[in-house]
Design an enzyme around this catalytic site. Structure first.
Site, PDB file in Angstrom:
ATOM      1  N   GLY A   1      -0.307  -3.605   3.944  1.00  0.00           N
ATOM      2  CA  GLY A   1      -0.819  -2.495   3.953  1.00  0.00           C
ATOM      3  C   GLY A   1       0.047  -1.413   4.841  1.00  0.00           C
TER       4      GLY A   1
ATOM      5  N   LYS B   1      -8.207   0.561  -5.153  1.00  0.00           N
ATOM      6  CA  LYS B   1      -9.398  -0.054  -4.451  1.00  0.00           C
ATOM      7  C   LYS B   1     -10.705   0.668  -4.892  1.00  0.00           C
ATOM      8  CE  LYS B   1      -7.104  -1.405  -0.245  1.00  0.00           C
ATOM      9  NZ  LYS B   1      -7.084  -2.822  -0.535  1.00  0.00           N
TER      10      LYS B   1
ATOM     11  N   GLY C   1      -2.794  -7.543   8.346  1.00  0.00           N
ATOM     12  CA  GLY C   1      -1.821  -7.897   9.399  1.00  0.00           C
ATOM     13  C   GLY C   1      -0.529  -8.069   9.205  1.00  0.00           C
TER      14      GLY C   1
ATOM     15  N   ASP D   1       0.912  -1.163   0.094  1.00  0.00           N
ATOM     16  CA  ASP D   1      -0.041  -0.143   0.147  1.00  0.00           C
ATOM     17  C   ASP D   1       0.848   1.316   0.034  1.00  0.00           C
ATOM     18  OD1 ASP D   1      -2.265  -1.564  -0.149  1.00  0.00           O
ATOM     19  OD2 ASP D   1      -2.882  -1.099   2.017  1.00  0.00           O
TER      20      ASP D   1
END
Length: 317
Positions: free
Chosen positions: A258, A104, A237, A47
């Site tokens: 992320g 996204k 995570g 990300d």
């Protein structure tokens, strides 16, 4: 492009000896989309919220970047409605790097997906991290030329997303927490469901198809091959090299990271370390070496401390 109109899935009529031109076109398109996703196998997708971060990710060896305005940790902490990112931001990231760029769209928001396709992104993630636009329908992904990534917590979800046209499946995990436990649970659940299918006879597979709300031909294919027909990554995570190696050893074909990189003390070093760990995941000495001197990892939050209404992985159906 409109929402209305019927578009058949290429899964229809698989067993027929007569294949229409439309079905042949869909099957060719499916091979192309899945082939593009397959090229990312073994890699790390990061990300990023700026072109500078995208260049750091590319230099670290990322196989692709996910362009968005806020990483999941910020979406979680700041609240509000999370939508598709600004086109200027996405285009800035697309122009900054030579690796594939994903972006996204909200679940069910086919117009956001149309915009992203027009912007020239390489993949669209119909993501539970953003606020759902439709609580009944996911996007009909067969209507798009660009491949889609979708999340799943179990085999039924994965099969339904593939039926809708997804070219890549990722575990949902619990994004923005830095806690890998949900990603592990979802990966184990999908693998466990597949193993159960492999023990069923043909009559029992019909029942399983009803249970998973998925086409029988797709269920039978998974039972026969022992795997999904699309690439399966893990997301949610992953914050350390050891996390990346863990899910890779468990069978994930790649990793999404992320908040874990750019919410850490040394993003460039951590990004490179996670890429190396995802590649050489079965060598503990390498994992130990790349884990040294990375600075502070993202603080994160335990999934058990996240109230049920705020758990992003429960979005989607």
């Amino acid at each position: 492009m409109t929402e209305s109109g019927s578009t058949a899935s290429p899964l229809c009529g698989v067993g027929s000896s007569v294949m229409t031109e439309t079905q042949e076109t869909y099957q060719a398109t499916t091979r192309v989309k899945r082939g593009l996703a397959d090229m990312l196998k073994g890699g790390v997708i990061m990300d990023v919220v700026t072109p500078e971060q995208a260049r750091i990710a590319e230099d670290a060896g990322a196989s692709a970047v996910m362009a968005l305005e806020r990483v999941p940790a910020d979406i979680r902490s700041q609240g509000g409605v999370a939508r598709m990112s600004d086109p200027d931001l996405i285009e800035g990231i697309v122009n900054a790097v030579s690796i594939p760029v994903m972006a996204k769209a909200r679940i069910g928001h086919f117009v956001e997906a149309q915009v992203l396709e027009a912007l020239g992104v390489d993949f669209i993630d119909e993501s539970e991290v953003l606020s759902p636009a439709d609580y009944t329908h996911h996007i009909n992904k067969w209507k798009f030329d660009v491949p889609f990534v979708c999340g799943a917590t179990n085999l039924g979800e994965a099969l339904r997303r593939i039926t809708e046209g997804a070219a890549m499946i990722r575990s949902k995990g619990e994004a923005g927490t830095g806690d890998v436990s949900e990603a592990v649970r979802h990966l184990r659940t999908i693998r466990g469901d597949i193993n159960r299918l492999r023990s069923l006879d043909e009559d029992e597979l019909f029942v399983a198809a009803k249970e998973f709300q998925a086409p029988y031909d797709l269920v039978r294919e998974v039972a026969s091959t022992g795997k999904l027909p699309v690439v399966t990554f893990v997301a949610g995570g992953v914050a350390t090299p050891a996390d990346a190696a863990l899910v890779r050893q468990m069978g994930a074909e790649g990793v999404f990271v992320g908040s874990g990189i750019f919410k850490s003390g040394n993003p460039a070093a951590r990004a490179a370390a996670i890429v190396k760990a995802a590649t050489l995941f079965d060598d503990p000495s390498v994992i130990a070496d790349v884990s040294r001197g990375l600075g502070e990892a993202m603080v994160g939050i335990n999934v058990s401390d996240v109230p049920a209404p705020h758990r992003l992985a429960e979005r989607g159906w």
